[in-house]
Motif scaffolding. Structure first.
Motif, PDB file in Angstrom:
ATOM      1  N   THR A 118       0.819  -1.205   0.000  1.00 18.03           N
ATOM      2  CA  THR A 118       0.000   0.000   0.000  1.00 18.03           C
ATOM      3  C   THR A 118       0.855   1.258   0.000  1.00 18.03           C
ATOM      4  O   THR A 118       0.569   2.224  -0.710  1.00 18.03           O
ATOM      5  N   VAL A 119       1.933   1.247   0.782  1.00 12.59           N
ATOM      6  CA  VAL A 119       2.817   2.413   0.846  1.00 12.59           C
ATOM      7  C   VAL A 119       3.477   2.674  -0.502  1.00 12.59           C
ATOM      8  O   VAL A 119       3.480   3.804  -1.011  1.00 12.59           O
ATOM      9  N   ILE A 120       4.028   1.624  -1.120  1.00 11.91           N
ATOM     10  CA  ILE A 120       4.743   1.799  -2.389  1.00 11.91           C
ATOM     11  C   ILE A 120       3.796   2.268  -3.488  1.00 11.91           C
ATOM     12  O   ILE A 120       4.135   3.170  -4.274  1.00 11.91           O
ATOM     13  N   VAL A 121       2.595   1.685  -3.552  1.00 14.26           N
ATOM     14  CA  VAL A 121       1.637   2.104  -4.576  1.00 14.26           C
ATOM     15  C   VAL A 121       1.207   3.553  -4.342  1.00 14.26           C
ATOM     16  O   VAL A 121       1.023   4.325  -5.291  1.00 14.26           O
ATOM     17  N   SER A 122       1.065   3.949  -3.080  1.00 12.82           N
ATOM     18  CA  SER A 122       0.678   5.324  -2.772  1.00 12.82           C
ATOM     19  C   SER A 122       1.747   6.323  -3.214  1.00 12.82           C
ATOM     20  O   SER A 122       1.436   7.464  -3.559  1.00 12.82           O
ATOM     21  N   LEU A 123       3.009   5.884  -3.219  1.00 14.82           N
ATOM     22  CA  LEU A 123       4.098   6.759  -3.635  1.00 14.82           C
ATOM     23  C   LEU A 123       4.061   7.065  -5.132  1.00 14.82           C
ATOM     24  O   LEU A 123       4.830   7.902  -5.614  1.00 14.82           O
ATOM     25  N   SER A 124       3.171   6.411  -5.869  1.00 15.68           N
ATOM     26  CA  SER A 124       3.058   6.670  -7.311  1.00 15.68           C
ATOM     27  C   SER A 124       2.649   8.112  -7.593  1.00 15.68           C
ATOM     28  O   SER A 124       2.756   8.574  -8.738  1.00 15.68           O
ATOM     29  N   ALA A 125       2.197   8.842  -6.569  1.00 15.63           N
ATOM     30  CA  ALA A 125       1.873  10.264  -6.739  1.00 15.63           C
ATOM     31  C   ALA A 125       3.096  11.061  -7.171  1.00 15.63           C
ATOM     32  O   ALA A 125       2.975  12.175  -7.696  1.00 15.63           O
ATOM     33  N   VAL A 152      14.758   5.351  -0.780  1.00 13.19           N
ATOM     34  CA  VAL A 152      15.148   4.723   0.489  1.00 13.19           C
ATOM     35  C   VAL A 152      14.051   3.780   0.975  1.00 13.19           C
ATOM     36  O   VAL A 152      14.324   2.660   1.436  1.00 13.19           O
ATOM     37  N   CYS A 153      12.809   4.212   0.848  1.00 16.79           N
ATOM     38  CA  CYS A 153      11.665   3.392   1.256  1.00 16.79           C
ATOM     39  C   CYS A 153      11.646   2.065   0.514  1.00 16.79           C
ATOM     40  O   CYS A 153      11.433   1.003   1.095  1.00 16.79           O
ATOM     41  N   ILE A 154      11.889   2.099  -0.786  1.00 17.29           N
ATOM     42  CA  ILE A 154      11.860   0.881  -1.596  1.00 17.29           C
ATOM     43  C   ILE A 154      13.048  -0.019  -1.260  1.00 17.29           C
ATOM     44  O   ILE A 154      12.923  -1.244  -1.202  1.00 17.29           O
ATOM     45  N   ILE A 155      14.216   0.579  -1.015  1.00 18.25           N
ATOM     46  CA  ILE A 155      15.403  -0.204  -0.668  1.00 18.25           C
ATOM     47  C   ILE A 155      15.185  -0.978   0.633  1.00 18.25           C
ATOM     48  O   ILE A 155      15.646  -2.118   0.795  1.00 18.25           O
ATOM     49  N   LEU A 156      14.448  -0.379   1.575  1.00 16.96           N
ATOM     50  CA  LEU A 156      14.203  -1.024   2.865  1.00 16.96           C
ATOM     51  C   LEU A 156      13.042  -2.006   2.843  1.00 16.96           C
ATOM     52  O   LEU A 156      12.777  -2.671   3.847  1.00 16.96           O
ATOM     53  N   SER A 157      12.347  -2.110   1.709  1.00 13.31           N
ATOM     54  CA  SER A 157      11.105  -2.884   1.674  1.00 13.31           C
ATOM     55  C   SER A 157      11.255  -4.399   1.719  1.00 13.31           C
ATOM     56  O   SER A 157      10.464  -5.073   2.383  1.00 13.31           O
ATOM     57  N   PRO A 158      12.230  -5.025   1.039  1.00 11.81           N
ATOM     58  CA  PRO A 158      12.262  -6.497   1.031  1.00 11.81           C
ATOM     59  C   PRO A 158      12.540  -7.078   2.411  1.00 11.81           C
ATOM     60  O   PRO A 158      13.281  -6.509   3.212  1.00 11.81           O
ATOM     61  N   GLU A 159      11.938  -8.242   2.665  1.00  9.84           N
ATOM     62  CA  GLU A 159      12.214  -8.955   3.900  1.00  9.84           C
ATOM     63  C   GLU A 159      13.585  -9.602   3.806  1.00  9.84           C
ATOM     64  O   GLU A 159      14.030 -10.003   2.733  1.00  9.84           O
ATOM     65  N   TRP A 175       5.967  -6.587  -9.325  1.00  6.70           N
ATOM     66  CA  TRP A 175       4.544  -6.225  -9.468  1.00  6.70           C
ATOM     67  C   TRP A 175       4.241  -4.906  -8.770  1.00  6.70           C
ATOM     68  O   TRP A 175       3.360  -4.160  -9.211  1.00  6.70           O
ATOM     69  N   CYS A 176       4.970  -4.609  -7.706  1.00  8.16           N
ATOM     70  CA  CYS A 176       4.845  -3.281  -7.087  1.00  8.16           C
ATOM     71  C   CYS A 176       5.265  -2.206  -8.078  1.00  8.16           C
ATOM     72  O   CYS A 176       4.624  -1.144  -8.177  1.00  8.16           O
ATOM     73  N   ALA A 177       6.336  -2.475  -8.830  1.00  6.31           N
ATOM     74  CA  ALA A 177       6.818  -1.521  -9.825  1.00  6.31           C
ATOM     75  C   ALA A 177       5.786  -1.321 -10.929  1.00  6.31           C
ATOM     76  O   ALA A 177       5.541  -0.193 -11.378  1.00  6.31           O
ATOM     77  N   VAL A 304       9.713   6.268   6.380  1.00 12.54           N
ATOM     78  CA  VAL A 304      10.376   7.060   5.342  1.00 12.54           C
ATOM     79  C   VAL A 304       9.427   7.293   4.168  1.00 12.54           C
ATOM     80  O   VAL A 304       9.386   8.379   3.586  1.00 12.54           O
ATOM     81  N   GLY A 305       8.630   6.270   3.825  1.00  9.66           N
ATOM     82  CA  GLY A 305       7.670   6.398   2.732  1.00  9.66           C
ATOM     83  C   GLY A 305       6.610   7.452   3.015  1.00  9.66           C
ATOM     84  O   GLY A 305       6.238   8.236   2.132  1.00  9.66           O
ATOM     85  N   ILE A 306       6.114   7.468   4.245  1.00 11.38           N
ATOM     86  CA  ILE A 306       5.125   8.473   4.627  1.00 11.38           C
ATOM     87  C   ILE A 306       5.738   9.871   4.565  1.00 11.38           C
ATOM     88  O   ILE A 306       5.127  10.819   4.058  1.00 11.38           O
TER      89      ILE A 306
END
Length: 318
Positions: A118-125, A152-159, A175-177, A304-306
């Protein structure tokens, strides 16, 4: 000059006539429906295998009901349904973006956490924000900071998982991309349309986009292999029908209301309400009901995403 001013005045009167409800009600509608749509997509993707007929059935029902909802909203508001080749052409592009946006979001939600997706898709703005450079707009230094924070948000995203799960992480990011780019593309198309002399033809843009998206999804559904009778998705159950139907009904409101709010509210008020509020509500729901547990690194990434979204919106300026 007289023509442009007159058309703009007529359009503004038409929009205000469409939505005479007080601003708090309009804001509440778009926040609630956006949040509910996101939550329903998450519930559907976690419950069903996001391949073949289950995925395309969702697309067909959501796009069809959304189109009907847009027609109803504009018809009851006395809006003129004028079409031009320009609006139709952009509507075709919007259909492509809508299909990939929904498809990518559902696939990402099925592979990764609802919260981070949800955070990554919201960053599409960020994408329509950057597109302003090609439309005579300027980007503030703080918005560039927001773009850097997004990375930075995307770099920290993977588990941090074992090797066997790295493939899932890679597919989730892919798929997020797809969802990120296509969702941002919808914003760019709307921005281009509203900067043109055909801005009063918003119904034409939206209806063309969702009509073509419905037809495309229907073709994909018909060409999808039918599951065997022993498979759980062989016969659609009630939730496989009502979830996308309700999602489509919710989808119609942000598309129509946000355009009105953009003309009645300062960006510093509108942006955090219609973007941050649905994202935060969806995250709270996922934490409480989906029982998602994220690592410390991922929670830092979400923070960071927010912050990135706040900077990109222009709320903070230096």
């Amino acid at each position: 000059m007289w023509y442009n001013y007159t058309m703009h005045s007529l359009f503004c009167k038409e929009v205000f006539y469409m939505f005479q409800a007080p601003l708090p009600i309009l804001l509440g509608l778009t926040v609630v429906t956006s949040s509910l749509m996101s939550i329903l997509r998450g519930a559907y993707s976690k419950r069903y295998n996001m391949t073949g007929r289950a995925l395309w059935r969702f697309n067909v029902l959501q796009s069809l009901i959304c189109m009907c909802g847009i027609v109803t909203i504009y018809a009851l508001s006395g809006t003129s349904f004028r079409f031009s080749l320009f609006s139709f052409g952009l509507g075709v592009a919007m259909a492509v973006c809508n299909v990939f946006s929904v498809y990518g979001t559902l696939k990402a939600l099925s592979l990764g956490t609802f919260t981070y997706t949800t955070v990554i898709v919201s960053l599409s703005a960020i994408i329509p924000t950057l597109s302003g450079l090609f439309l005579g707009e300027t980007i503030a230094p703080t918005q560039y900071i927001g773009i850097a924070l997004m990375a930075v948000c995307i770099i920290l995203s993977p588990e941090k998982t074992q090797n066997s799960k790295r493939t899932v992480n890679s597919k989730w990011l892919l798929w997020c991309a797809v969802s990120f780019v296509s969702s941002g593309g919808v914003g760019v198309i709307q921005k281009i349309h509203q900067k043109s002399a055909y801005r009063a033809e918003m119904p034409a843009l939206l209806l063309t986009g969702f009509a073509l998206a419905t037809v495309f999804a229907l073709c994909m559904l018909k060409n999808s292999p039918k599951p065997s009778e022993s498979e759980p998705q062989a016969t659609p159950n009630k939730s496989m029908l009502w979830i996308p139907l309700l999602c489509g009904a919710c989808f119609a409101f942000p598309h129509t209301i946000n355009l009105v709010l953009a003309g009645r509210l300062p960006a510093v008020i509108m942006f955090p309400v219609v973007n941050l509020c649905p994202m935060m509500l969806s995250m709270i729901f996922a934490f409480v009901f989906f029982k998602e547990r994220l690592s410390t690194t991922q929670w830092i990434g979400i923070g960071v995403g927010i912050l990135s979204t706040v900077f990109v919106s222009g709320i903070i300026s230096l």
